[in-house]
Write a protein that holds these residues in place. Structure first.
Motif, short mmCIF file in Angstrom:
data_model
loop_
_atom_site.label_atom_id
_atom_site.label_comp_id
_atom_site.label_asym_id
_atom_site.label_seq_id
_atom_site.Cartn_x
_atom_site.Cartn_y
_atom_site.Cartn_z
N PHE A 18 -0.08 -35.44 83.29
CA PHE A 18 0.78 -35.75 82.48
C PHE A 18 1.28 -36.97 82.19
N ASP A 22 5.97 -37.06 78.84
CA ASP A 22 5.96 -35.68 78.32
C ASP A 22 7.25 -34.98 79.01
N LYS A 27 4.72 -29.62 78.49
CA LYS A 27 3.88 -29.40 79.86
C LYS A 27 3.54 -27.92 79.90
N GLU A 39 -1.29 -28.99 86.99
CA GLU A 39 -1.84 -30.54 86.84
C GLU A 39 -2.63 -30.71 87.96
#
Length: 72
Positions: A18, A22, A27, A39
């Motif tokens: 990210f 963000d 997310k 992630e």
């Protein structure tokens, strides 16, 4: 035609990291698109490149680094 001297493999990354700006809403929405909702980080790409470069047998393949997004 050029095998085995030249092999062609590709990597198709989706969201790996990210951006700093963000927000949590973005997310969560992005992570919900994958079967493995976290992630991944750039280490995934490094590992995939290493695998491709050290493989003596694989050619004509694409590695999806997308947490299962292509399955949803």
């Amino acid at each position: 035609m050029f095998a085995p001297k030249i092999k062609v493999n590709t990597i198709s990354p989706a969201l790996l990291k990210f951006n700093e700006h963000d927000d949590d809403s973005y997310k969560q929405k992005a992570l919900a698109k994958a079967l493995i909702p976290h992630e991944a980080g750039f280490e995934e790409v490094i590992d995939a490149v290493h695998f491709i470069m050290t493989s003596e047998y694989m050619t004509g393949r694409n590695i999806h680094l997308d947490g299962g997004r292509h399955l949803k």
